[in-house]
Design a protein around this motif. Sequence first.
Motif, PDB file in Angstrom:
ATOM      1  N   ALA A  99       0.832  -1.214   0.000  1.00 34.90           N
ATOM      2  CA  ALA A  99       0.000   0.000   0.000  1.00 34.90           C
ATOM      3  C   ALA A  99       0.857   1.251   0.000  1.00 34.90           C
ATOM      4  O   ALA A  99       0.491   2.281  -0.593  1.00 34.90           O
ATOM      5  N   GLN A 100       2.015   1.182   0.658  1.00 36.27           N
ATOM      6  CA  GLN A 100       2.907   2.341   0.708  1.00 36.27           C
ATOM      7  C   GLN A 100       3.629   2.594  -0.613  1.00 36.27           C
ATOM      8  O   GLN A 100       4.221   3.659  -0.798  1.00 36.27           O
ATOM      9  N   ALA A 101       3.581   1.629  -1.530  1.00 37.47           N
ATOM     10  CA  ALA A 101       4.220   1.827  -2.828  1.00 37.47           C
ATOM     11  C   ALA A 101       3.701   3.092  -3.503  1.00 37.47           C
ATOM     12  O   ALA A 101       4.460   3.840  -4.132  1.00 37.47           O
ATOM     13  N   GLY A 102       2.396   3.326  -3.358  1.00 36.82           N
ATOM     14  CA  GLY A 102       1.824   4.524  -3.963  1.00 36.82           C
ATOM     15  C   GLY A 102       2.391   5.803  -3.379  1.00 36.82           C
ATOM     16  O   GLY A 102       2.590   6.790  -4.099  1.00 36.82           O
ATOM     17  N   LEU A 103       2.661   5.809  -2.075  1.00 38.00           N
ATOM     18  CA  LEU A 103       3.212   7.003  -1.445  1.00 38.00           C
ATOM     19  C   LEU A 103       4.649   7.248  -1.905  1.00 38.00           C
ATOM     20  O   LEU A 103       5.054   8.397  -2.116  1.00 38.00           O
TER      21      LEU A 103
ATOM     22  N   ARG B 139      -2.346  -0.216  15.577  1.00 41.87           N
ATOM     23  CA  ARG B 139      -3.766   0.020  15.341  1.00 41.87           C
ATOM     24  C   ARG B 139      -4.138  -0.374  13.917  1.00 41.87           C
ATOM     25  O   ARG B 139      -3.429  -0.033  12.975  1.00 41.87           O
ATOM     26  N   VAL B 140      -5.216  -1.102  13.774  1.00 44.55           N
ATOM     27  CA  VAL B 140      -5.704  -1.496  12.451  1.00 44.55           C
ATOM     28  C   VAL B 140      -6.536  -0.355  11.884  1.00 44.55           C
ATOM     29  O   VAL B 140      -7.525   0.072  12.492  1.00 44.55           O
ATOM     30  N   ALA B 141      -6.129   0.157  10.740  1.00 47.82           N
ATOM     31  CA  ALA B 141      -6.839   1.284  10.134  1.00 47.82           C
ATOM     32  C   ALA B 141      -8.225   0.849   9.665  1.00 47.82           C
ATOM     33  O   ALA B 141      -8.432  -0.284   9.220  1.00 47.82           O
ATOM     34  N   ALA B 142      -9.167   1.758   9.758  1.00 45.05           N
ATOM     35  CA  ALA B 142     -10.511   1.500   9.252  1.00 45.05           C
ATOM     36  C   ALA B 142     -10.472   1.370   7.734  1.00 45.05           C
ATOM     37  O   ALA B 142      -9.583   1.928   7.079  1.00 45.05           O
ATOM     38  N   PRO B 143     -11.430   0.651   7.143  1.00 49.81           N
ATOM     39  CA  PRO B 143     -11.421   0.472   5.692  1.00 49.81           C
ATOM     40  C   PRO B 143     -11.331   1.776   4.909  1.00 49.81           C
ATOM     41  O   PRO B 143     -10.569   1.875   3.943  1.00 49.81           O
ATOM     42  N   VAL B 144     -12.088   2.794   5.321  1.00 47.70           N
ATOM     43  CA  VAL B 144     -12.044   4.040   4.570  1.00 47.70           C
ATOM     44  C   VAL B 144     -10.684   4.723   4.708  1.00 47.70           C
ATOM     45  O   VAL B 144     -10.213   5.382   3.774  1.00 47.70           O
ATOM     46  N   GLU B 145     -10.018   4.546   5.843  1.00 50.39           N
ATOM     47  CA  GLU B 145      -8.675   5.095   6.010  1.00 50.39           C
ATOM     48  C   GLU B 145      -7.696   4.413   5.070  1.00 50.39           C
ATOM     49  O   GLU B 145      -6.847   5.066   4.446  1.00 50.39           O
ATOM     50  N   ARG B 146      -7.811   3.088   4.954  1.00 44.03           N
ATOM     51  CA  ARG B 146      -6.929   2.348   4.046  1.00 44.03           C
ATOM     52  C   ARG B 146      -7.187   2.763   2.604  1.00 44.03           C
ATOM     53  O   ARG B 146      -6.258   2.936   1.813  1.00 44.03           O
ATOM     54  N   ALA B 147      -8.463   2.918   2.271  1.00 40.75           N
ATOM     55  CA  ALA B 147      -8.798   3.318   0.908  1.00 40.75           C
ATOM     56  C   ALA B 147      -8.279   4.718   0.601  1.00 40.75           C
ATOM     57  O   ALA B 147      -7.772   4.983  -0.503  1.00 40.75           O
ATOM     58  N   CYS B 148      -8.374   5.626   1.555  1.00 38.08           N
ATOM     59  CA  CYS B 148      -7.853   6.985   1.356  1.00 38.08           C
ATOM     60  C   CYS B 148      -6.339   6.979   1.186  1.00 38.08           C
ATOM     61  O   CYS B 148      -5.787   7.780   0.415  1.00 38.08           O
ATOM     62  N   LEU B 149      -5.665   6.078   1.896  1.00 36.63           N
ATOM     63  CA  LEU B 149      -4.221   5.956   1.736  1.00 36.63           C
ATOM     64  C   LEU B 149      -3.882   5.593   0.296  1.00 36.63           C
ATOM     65  O   LEU B 149      -2.967   6.160  -0.297  1.00 36.63           O
ATOM     66  N   ARG B 150      -4.635   4.647  -0.278  1.00 32.34           N
ATOM     67  CA  ARG B 150      -4.378   4.244  -1.653  1.00 32.34           C
ATOM     68  C   ARG B 150      -4.753   5.352  -2.639  1.00 32.34           C
ATOM     69  O   ARG B 150      -4.085   5.548  -3.658  1.00 32.34           O
ATOM     70  N   ALA B 151      -5.828   6.093  -2.348  1.00 28.82           N
ATOM     71  CA  ALA B 151      -6.271   7.159  -3.245  1.00 28.82           C
ATOM     72  C   ALA B 151      -5.355   8.375  -3.191  1.00 28.82           C
ATOM     73  O   ALA B 151      -5.354   9.201  -4.116  1.00 28.82           O
TER      74      ALA B 151
END
Length: 382
Positions: free
Chosen positions: A224-228, A301-313
């Motif tokens: 997921a961090q690849a995008g960053l 802490r496990v990120a909420a689904p929308v937080e994970r999705a925002c990370l990718r976006a």
Amino acid sequence: MNETLSRAVELAPVIGKRAAEIEQAGRVPSDLVGQLAEAGCLRMLVPARHGGEELPLTQALRVIEELARADGSTGWLAGQVGLAHLIFACFPEQAQQEIYAGGPDVMGAGAVAPKGRATADGHGWRVNGRWPFVTGAPQAAWIYLNCLVVEGRTPQVDARGVPRTRMTLIPAAELEVIDTWDVLGLRGTASHDVQAGAVACPAWRGFSLDSEAPQAQRAVFSIAQAGLLIAAVDVGIAQGALDEVIELAVTGRRRAFARRSMASSPGFQDRLGEAHMAVRAARALLHREADTAWSSAAAGRVAAPVERACLRATAAQVTELAAQAVRAAHGLAGGSAVYSSSPLQRRLRDIHTATQHFVNGRDFYGTVGALLVGEEVEPSSF
């Protein structure tokens, strides 16, 4: 400013002067790779227990941006080496000891897309396939490759019907590098194909990505961090483009038939200011999301689904803002920017090549939107 960033800033002018050479050669020259290693740019995301810097992600992103500001291909290479080390940290300890036996300044490379096949073979695996877009493949020491798990010729699936995958680790010398990197931009990244023909991979040089094991979850977060990491390159390319058009303006350059210099033109000032703010907005979003994600992971802490999705976006949004700024800088430079010798032409080609990477795609916007309105989303999409 951490020491690695300070050294990267000092090295940046050297990189900038060699940007055309890097592009023509199709790779970052070995002596410059050596200077990147000396500066700490190859070990900044290596765990401290293996001799690395283990920088927080936001600090590593600043280093990558600075390198890309000097040359997009060099920044891209540094970012992909950093990603390799994040993924290397997910392999079993025996594999990590092999990787870092000679020290932390390891040139790593790899491919996340499961383009190959892994077949169980006694206590290990046989790896076959061909993977594209393996940045730095000709100079890498170790290469990670994601594979579909197959039995015979049949892909194996889990209880949900999702194909099983396995991340494997192969010494680069055991793979064939196929020269395919004839591209629009980022020409100096040497992102060739690699091919494996029934390469033996011991069990300790791999792990299953489709499990709840901690190493698998760390790997998913690393991917997921690849995008960053790529977004940091894009911000650096954009900042470099602005640097170059500003340099043109302050020397008193005039556009053809213009009565004013570029610097004194209100139209030029307006577009330059807008582009500058686009880069600032991109950088601020990138660092905020990276800091939040890194802090959450460190706290367990496990990120909420929308937080994970925002990370990718985030990567998509940052890349679009960066591309907007590069297009503006290229347009403001006028006719001089159409020549192959123009750094701005290279910046334009580099940023538009970066926009084609899958981690920068618009698909993640849709995932965020679906989650915001309570729709179900396939977990693998974010």
